[in-house]
Design an enzyme around this catalytic site. Sequence first.
Site, PDB file in Angstrom:
ATOM      1  N   ARG A  18       0.840  -1.199   0.000  1.00 19.65           N
ATOM      2  CA  ARG A  18       0.000   0.000   0.000  1.00 19.65           C
ATOM      3  C   ARG A  18       0.874   1.247   0.000  1.00 19.65           C
ATOM      4  O   ARG A  18       2.093   1.174   0.095  1.00 19.65           O
ATOM      5  CB  ARG A  18      -0.913   0.017   1.232  1.00 19.65           C
ATOM      6  CG  ARG A  18      -0.162   0.101   2.566  1.00 19.65           C
ATOM      7  CD  ARG A  18      -1.134   0.233   3.722  1.00 19.65           C
ATOM      8  NE  ARG A  18      -0.417   0.441   4.982  1.00 19.65           N
ATOM      9  CZ  ARG A  18      -0.998   0.791   6.123  1.00 19.65           C
ATOM     10  NH1 ARG A  18      -2.309   0.971   6.164  1.00 19.65           N
ATOM     11  NH2 ARG A  18      -0.285   0.969   7.222  1.00 19.65           N
ATOM     12  N   ASN A  92      11.590   0.102   1.010  1.00 20.54           N
ATOM     13  CA  ASN A  92      10.589   1.135   1.256  1.00 20.54           C
ATOM     14  C   ASN A  92       9.898   1.008   2.612  1.00 20.54           C
ATOM     15  O   ASN A  92       9.458   2.009   3.174  1.00 20.54           O
ATOM     16  CB  ASN A  92       9.525   1.075   0.149  1.00 20.54           C
ATOM     17  CG  ASN A  92       8.268   1.822   0.513  1.00 20.54           C
ATOM     18  OD1 ASN A  92       8.222   3.048   0.518  1.00 20.54           O
ATOM     19  ND2 ASN A  92       7.216   1.080   0.861  1.00 20.54           N
ATOM     20  N   TYR A 161      11.845   9.591  14.198  1.00 19.37           N
ATOM     21  CA  TYR A 161      11.733   9.283  12.772  1.00 19.37           C
ATOM     22  C   TYR A 161      12.854   9.948  11.986  1.00 19.37           C
ATOM     23  O   TYR A 161      13.484   9.314  11.133  1.00 19.37           O
ATOM     24  CB  TYR A 161      10.372   9.765  12.270  1.00 19.37           C
ATOM     25  CG  TYR A 161      10.078   9.444  10.829  1.00 19.37           C
ATOM     26  CD1 TYR A 161       9.884   8.132  10.415  1.00 19.37           C
ATOM     27  CD2 TYR A 161       9.972  10.454   9.879  1.00 19.37           C
ATOM     28  CE1 TYR A 161       9.590   7.830   9.087  1.00 19.37           C
ATOM     29  CE2 TYR A 161       9.676  10.168   8.552  1.00 19.37           C
ATOM     30  CZ  TYR A 161       9.494   8.856   8.159  1.00 19.37           C
ATOM     31  OH  TYR A 161       9.214   8.566   6.850  1.00 19.37           O
ATOM     32  N   THR A 198      -0.711  10.162   1.872  1.00 15.87           N
ATOM     33  CA  THR A 198      -1.103   8.771   2.045  1.00 15.87           C
ATOM     34  C   THR A 198      -1.700   8.623   3.445  1.00 15.87           C
ATOM     35  O   THR A 198      -1.772   9.591   4.215  1.00 15.87           O
ATOM     36  CB  THR A 198       0.127   7.862   1.920  1.00 15.87           C
ATOM     37  OG1 THR A 198       1.092   8.268   2.909  1.00 15.87           O
ATOM     38  CG2 THR A 198       0.749   7.957   0.536  1.00 15.87           C
ATOM     39  N   THR A 210      -2.495  16.540  17.604  1.00 13.18           N
ATOM     40  CA  THR A 210      -2.584  15.872  18.897  1.00 13.18           C
ATOM     41  C   THR A 210      -1.473  16.323  19.844  1.00 13.18           C
ATOM     42  O   THR A 210      -1.688  16.474  21.052  1.00 13.18           O
ATOM     43  CB  THR A 210      -2.519  14.343  18.713  1.00 13.18           C
ATOM     44  OG1 THR A 210      -3.571  13.931  17.839  1.00 13.18           O
ATOM     45  CG2 THR A 210      -2.651  13.624  20.035  1.00 13.18           C
TER      46      THR A 210
END
Length: 267
Positions: A18, A92, A161, A198, A210
Amino acid sequence: MSVYDLTGRKALVTGGGRGLGASMAEALAAAGAAVAVADIQEDTGKETAGKLRDSGATAAFVPLDVTDDASWESAITATIGELGGLDIVINNAGVEISGLLIDIDSADVRKMLDVNVVGTALGIKHAFRTMKPGGAAGNGGAVVNIASVAATIAFPGIAGYSATKSAVDRLTRVAAQESGKLGYGVRVNCVYPGLVPTVMGMQLAQDMVTLGLYPTVEAAVGAVIDLTPQGRLGEPADMADAVVFLASDAARFITGAGLPVDGGMGM
């Protein structure tokens, strides 16, 4: 014949079920490659592989947990069995968990390290072992790692990240050096995608709300667009086309490079 023609090449795309991975699998297939859609999520992986076959491409689903060495070995064996070889690996698969440094959760950071860093390192390892002279495929090839614009800019809320995607950049460059010096015949490059709407990209925007960094999702997305000279978010095809380029003979003298595909955001 176009240098972007991948006819006869065999590619494996991790996280190919996906999002950006599926778009990359589609673009590689459209360029003529046979594609193994490798994913931990069986349903989406099989669905994407099925769509590729319906379009006339040669494609197969291969189960893969990128964090597991034995799973990689099985996936490579299955890919060669299904496609008849391996010339291209797209690392990926990735995970993003937002959080402020003051509240950092060690389990979240370890998960990102395991998927984004260890998963990419294992992908490079098995690509080298398979593609180098004497390997199960043995004809050289190309590895494209998916880093992120987060590796090139400082944006709040994504420290873990950013750190792991910066590591993907360094892995890429060391891997290119080792492949060249040891005669593996495998080019290794990476791309830095900008924000793409996405499921993962929009979850990131929601996370910014948040965390109290932006009042609304629209404001968070707007902040990204404001930092992007081209004035828009990325599209899956923008990233997929860059991957096809780096996997193709058009990039035959390019290795150890990081290609920004971010509309200028990371300049």
